[in-house]
Design a protein around this motif. Sequence first.
Motif, PDB file in Angstrom:
ATOM      1  N   LEU A 148       0.852  -1.181   0.000  1.00 16.55           N
ATOM      2  CA  LEU A 148       0.000   0.000   0.000  1.00 16.55           C
ATOM      3  C   LEU A 148       0.893   1.236   0.000  1.00 16.55           C
ATOM      4  O   LEU A 148       1.894   1.290   0.717  1.00 16.55           O
ATOM      5  CB  LEU A 148      -0.899   0.008   1.232  1.00 16.55           C
ATOM      6  CG  LEU A 148      -1.827  -1.193   1.412  1.00 16.55           C
ATOM      7  CD1 LEU A 148      -2.664  -1.025   2.679  1.00 16.55           C
ATOM      8  CD2 LEU A 148      -2.726  -1.401   0.198  1.00 16.55           C
ATOM      9  N   GLY A 149       0.512   2.233  -0.814  1.00 13.19           N
ATOM     10  CA  GLY A 149       1.335   3.424  -0.942  1.00 13.19           C
ATOM     11  C   GLY A 149       2.253   3.363  -2.140  1.00 13.19           C
ATOM     12  O   GLY A 149       3.267   4.052  -2.189  1.00 13.19           O
ATOM     13  N   ARG A 150       1.881   2.574  -3.148  1.00 13.05           N
ATOM     14  CA  ARG A 150       2.779   2.360  -4.292  1.00 13.05           C
ATOM     15  C   ARG A 150       2.650   3.438  -5.369  1.00 13.05           C
ATOM     16  O   ARG A 150       3.407   3.440  -6.328  1.00 13.05           O
ATOM     17  CB  ARG A 150       2.521   0.991  -4.906  1.00 13.05           C
ATOM     18  CG  ARG A 150       1.138   0.809  -5.520  1.00 13.05           C
ATOM     19  CD  ARG A 150       0.944  -0.601  -6.001  1.00 13.05           C
ATOM     20  NE  ARG A 150      -0.397  -0.813  -6.562  1.00 13.05           N
ATOM     21  CZ  ARG A 150      -0.845  -1.998  -7.004  1.00 13.05           C
ATOM     22  NH1 ARG A 150      -0.052  -3.064  -6.942  1.00 13.05           N
ATOM     23  NH2 ARG A 150      -2.054  -2.107  -7.493  1.00 13.05           N
ATOM     24  N   ASP A 151       1.666   4.343  -5.225  1.00 15.30           N
ATOM     25  CA  ASP A 151       1.530   5.454  -6.169  1.00 15.30           C
ATOM     26  C   ASP A 151       0.791   6.588  -5.465  1.00 15.30           C
ATOM     27  O   ASP A 151       0.397   6.461  -4.300  1.00 15.30           O
ATOM     28  CB  ASP A 151       0.816   5.024  -7.456  1.00 15.30           C
ATOM     29  CG  ASP A 151      -0.541   4.375  -7.213  1.00 15.30           C
ATOM     30  OD1 ASP A 151      -1.220   4.749  -6.221  1.00 15.30           O
ATOM     31  OD2 ASP A 151      -0.942   3.507  -8.006  1.00 15.30           O
ATOM     32  N   SER A 152       0.622   7.700  -6.155  1.00 14.39           N
ATOM     33  CA  SER A 152       0.011   8.869  -5.512  1.00 14.39           C
ATOM     34  C   SER A 152      -1.457   8.636  -5.168  1.00 14.39           C
ATOM     35  O   SER A 152      -1.953   9.187  -4.174  1.00 14.39           O
ATOM     36  CB  SER A 152       0.167  10.104  -6.398  1.00 14.39           C
ATOM     37  OG  SER A 152      -0.401   9.907  -7.674  1.00 14.39           O
ATOM     38  N   ASP A 153      -2.175   7.850  -5.968  1.00 12.93           N
ATOM     39  CA  ASP A 153      -3.570   7.545  -5.614  1.00 12.93           C
ATOM     40  C   ASP A 153      -3.633   6.832  -4.272  1.00 12.93           C
ATOM     41  O   ASP A 153      -4.438   7.185  -3.395  1.00 12.93           O
ATOM     42  CB  ASP A 153      -4.223   6.682  -6.697  1.00 12.93           C
ATOM     43  CG  ASP A 153      -4.570   7.459  -7.952  1.00 12.93           C
ATOM     44  OD1 ASP A 153      -4.671   8.697  -7.871  1.00 12.93           O
ATOM     45  OD2 ASP A 153      -4.733   6.825  -9.017  1.00 12.93           O
ATOM     46  N   ASP A 154      -2.785   5.813  -4.112  1.00 12.54           N
ATOM     47  CA  ASP A 154      -2.711   5.093  -2.841  1.00 12.54           C
ATOM     48  C   ASP A 154      -2.353   6.041  -1.704  1.00 12.54           C
ATOM     49  O   ASP A 154      -2.990   6.039  -0.644  1.00 12.54           O
ATOM     50  CB  ASP A 154      -1.627   4.011  -2.919  1.00 12.54           C
ATOM     51  CG  ASP A 154      -2.176   2.620  -3.197  1.00 12.54           C
ATOM     52  OD1 ASP A 154      -3.320   2.508  -3.673  1.00 12.54           O
ATOM     53  OD2 ASP A 154      -1.442   1.643  -2.952  1.00 12.54           O
ATOM     54  N   MET A 155      -1.319   6.856  -1.918  1.00 10.43           N
ATOM     55  CA  MET A 155      -0.841   7.711  -0.839  1.00 10.43           C
ATOM     56  C   MET A 155      -1.892   8.735  -0.425  1.00 10.43           C
ATOM     57  O   MET A 155      -2.117   8.970   0.769  1.00 10.43           O
ATOM     58  CB  MET A 155       0.445   8.422  -1.256  1.00 10.43           C
ATOM     59  CG  MET A 155       1.054   9.304  -0.164  1.00 10.43           C
ATOM     60  SD  MET A 155       1.379   8.427   1.410  1.00 10.43           S
ATOM     61  CE  MET A 155       2.618   7.252   0.864  1.00 10.43           C
ATOM     62  N   LEU A 156      -2.558   9.328  -1.388  1.00 12.33           N
ATOM     63  CA  LEU A 156      -3.575  10.319  -1.050  1.00 12.33           C
ATOM     64  C   LEU A 156      -4.725   9.676  -0.291  1.00 12.33           C
ATOM     65  O   LEU A 156      -5.301  10.299   0.620  1.00 12.33           O
ATOM     66  CB  LEU A 156      -4.063  11.014  -2.313  1.00 12.33           C
ATOM     67  CG  LEU A 156      -3.031  11.933  -2.975  1.00 12.33           C
ATOM     68  CD1 LEU A 156      -3.521  12.389  -4.351  1.00 12.33           C
ATOM     69  CD2 LEU A 156      -2.720  13.133  -2.092  1.00 12.33           C
ATOM     70  N   GLU A 157      -5.072   8.440  -0.630  1.00 14.23           N
ATOM     71  CA  GLU A 157      -6.121   7.754   0.122  1.00 14.23           C
ATOM     72  C   GLU A 157      -5.657   7.471   1.543  1.00 14.23           C
ATOM     73  O   GLU A 157      -6.409   7.678   2.510  1.00 14.23           O
ATOM     74  CB  GLU A 157      -6.533   6.455  -0.571  1.00 14.23           C
ATOM     75  CG  GLU A 157      -7.655   5.742   0.164  1.00 14.23           C
ATOM     76  CD  GLU A 157      -8.285   4.591  -0.595  1.00 14.23           C
ATOM     77  OE1 GLU A 157      -9.172   3.932  -0.020  1.00 14.23           O
ATOM     78  OE2 GLU A 157      -7.887   4.347  -1.746  1.00 14.23           O
ATOM     79  N   LEU A 158      -4.422   7.014   1.706  1.00 18.47           N
ATOM     80  CA  LEU A 158      -3.898   6.738   3.042  1.00 18.47           C
ATOM     81  C   LEU A 158      -3.862   8.004   3.890  1.00 18.47           C
ATOM     82  O   LEU A 158      -4.269   7.997   5.052  1.00 18.47           O
ATOM     83  CB  LEU A 158      -2.497   6.135   2.943  1.00 18.47           C
ATOM     84  CG  LEU A 158      -2.407   4.719   2.362  1.00 18.47           C
ATOM     85  CD1 LEU A 158      -0.956   4.374   2.044  1.00 18.47           C
ATOM     86  CD2 LEU A 158      -2.992   3.691   3.334  1.00 18.47           C
ATOM     87  N   LEU A 159      -3.388   9.088   3.312  1.00 17.28           N
ATOM     88  CA  LEU A 159      -3.293  10.341   4.059  1.00 17.28           C
ATOM     89  C   LEU A 159      -4.665  10.880   4.435  1.00 17.28           C
ATOM     90  O   LEU A 159      -4.801  11.626   5.411  1.00 17.28           O
ATOM     91  CB  LEU A 159      -2.529  11.386   3.242  1.00 17.28           C
ATOM     92  CG  LEU A 159      -1.052  11.073   2.966  1.00 17.28           C
ATOM     93  CD1 LEU A 159      -0.446  12.153   2.079  1.00 17.28           C
ATOM     94  CD2 LEU A 159      -0.264  10.931   4.259  1.00 17.28           C
ATOM     95  N   GLY A 160      -5.674  10.497   3.679  1.00 21.57           N
ATOM     96  CA  GLY A 160      -7.035  10.919   3.988  1.00 21.57           C
ATOM     97  C   GLY A 160      -7.596  10.302   5.249  1.00 21.57           C
ATOM     98  O   GLY A 160      -8.676  10.693   5.705  1.00 21.57           O
ATOM     99  N   ALA A 161      -6.862   9.351   5.836  1.00 22.51           N
ATOM    100  CA  ALA A 161      -7.342   8.706   7.055  1.00 22.51           C
ATOM    101  C   ALA A 161      -7.329   9.643   8.248  1.00 22.51           C
ATOM    102  O   ALA A 161      -8.080   9.436   9.213  1.00 22.51           O
ATOM    103  CB  ALA A 161      -6.486   7.473   7.364  1.00 22.51           C
ATOM    104  N   ASP A 162      -6.452  10.681   8.205  1.00 16.83           N
ATOM    105  CA  ASP A 162      -6.361  11.606   9.330  1.00 16.83           C
ATOM    106  C   ASP A 162      -5.671  12.874   8.844  1.00 16.83           C
ATOM    107  O   ASP A 162      -4.618  12.797   8.211  1.00 16.83           O
ATOM    108  CB  ASP A 162      -5.562  10.983  10.481  1.00 16.83           C
ATOM    109  CG  ASP A 162      -5.677  11.773  11.771  1.00 16.83           C
ATOM    110  OD1 ASP A 162      -5.123  12.896  11.833  1.00 16.83           O
ATOM    111  OD2 ASP A 162      -6.318  11.282  12.722  1.00 16.83           O
ATOM    112  N   PRO A 163      -6.222  14.047   9.140  1.00 22.89           N
ATOM    113  CA  PRO A 163      -5.620  15.290   8.645  1.00 22.89           C
ATOM    114  C   PRO A 163      -4.238  15.581   9.232  1.00 22.89           C
ATOM    115  O   PRO A 163      -3.510  16.426   8.708  1.00 22.89           O
ATOM    116  CB  PRO A 163      -6.630  16.368   9.053  1.00 22.89           C
ATOM    117  CG  PRO A 163      -7.396  15.766  10.174  1.00 22.89           C
ATOM    118  CD  PRO A 163      -7.469  14.306   9.882  1.00 22.89           C
ATOM    119  N   ARG A 164      -3.861  14.885  10.295  1.00 23.18           N
ATOM    120  CA  ARG A 164      -2.553  15.113  10.902  1.00 23.18           C
ATOM    121  C   ARG A 164      -1.446  14.320  10.215  1.00 23.18           C
ATOM    122  O   ARG A 164      -0.268  14.554  10.486  1.00 23.18           O
ATOM    123  CB  ARG A 164      -2.607  14.735  12.393  1.00 23.18           C
ATOM    124  CG  ARG A 164      -3.509  15.640  13.216  1.00 23.18           C
ATOM    125  CD  ARG A 164      -3.797  15.058  14.578  1.00 23.18           C
ATOM    126  NE  ARG A 164      -4.655  13.866  14.487  1.00 23.18           N
ATOM    127  CZ  ARG A 164      -5.270  13.294  15.506  1.00 23.18           C
ATOM    128  NH1 ARG A 164      -5.127  13.815  16.726  1.00 23.18           N
ATOM    129  NH2 ARG A 164      -6.027  12.228  15.341  1.00 23.18           N
TER     130      ARG A 164
END
Length: 271
Positions: A148-164
Motif C-alpha cells: 500500500l502506498g505504491r503510487d500517488s492515488d494510494d498515498m492520497l487515500e492513506l493520508l485521507g485517514a487523518d488530517p494530521r
Amino acid sequence: MYAIGLSTNAKTVDEGLFAAYREAGIDGMELTGDIRIMDRMALAHWSRQYAMPFFSYHIPFAPFERLDPSFIDEEKRRASVAEQASLIRLAAGMGFTRFIVHASGEPIPEEERPARMAQAKKSLHELAQVADACGGVLCVEDLPRTCLGRDSDDMLELLGADPRLRSCLDTNHLLTEDLPTYIRRVGAAIVTTHVSDYDGIDERHWLPGEGVIDWQAVRQALADIGYCGPWLYEVAFTAPRTIHRPRDLTCADFVRNAQQLFAGLPLTAPG
C-alpha cells in the motif's frame, strides 16, 4: 539548499558513527531499528555531544508476520498498532518528533487491496493520534511493488485517514508512476525524504548518480511544492549485490553528492 541527513539503516550505531557524521558535515540522522533494545541514554548523549540532531525515527516494519498496519485480522492489526505505538512513545521520550511508518507489508493480492487499505487507514488514524499526543507527526512512506502506498492515488487515500498525517518521500520506491508527478500530486504533505537511486525496475537504494532518476527534475518538483525538509539519504556504506563499487561509501561521499546535486553539477557517484 536542504539540510543533509543520513539514515542509520545498515550501519553500526555507536559513538564513532556520530563522530563520522559530524566530521563530514552531515546535519542530522534518521534512527532505524527497535529502539527498545538500544542504549537510549547513550544515543541522546552522543546526539548532544556531536551536535547531531535526530531528524526522524523509522518505526520497524518487520517481520511482516507481526508488524503490519493493514492486517485484515482485527486482533493482529490491533497488536501491530499497539507495538508500533509503544515505539513511538519511546522515541518521543528521546525528543523525536517525526515518525516514519510503512502502511503495509507484502505481498498483497489485488483482490485484498480494498480490505487491506481500509485496515491500514484505521491503523494510521490511531497511530497519528499517538504521534500527535507525543508532540510529533506520523509520516507515511511510499512503498514499492504490491505494498500500500505504491503510487500517488494510494498515498492520497492513506493520508485521507487523518488530517494530521504527513508523508515521507522515498525516491526509489515508485515503480509505476513518474517521480515528479507523484511529488506534485502529494504536495505539501511531503515533509521528509529517503533519498536513493535505482534502475526503475525495483528498489535498489543506490547513491544518486548510480541509477536512472533525473535529480534536477526531482529538485524542481520539490521546489514547486515548497518542500523545506531534510535531504535524507537512505543508502548503506557497503554496496548491495545489485551494483559494483570500487570501495565502500563514506559519510563524505553523501555530503559531496548533495553539494553536487544542489549545484546542478554532474554526480561523481562511484558505482
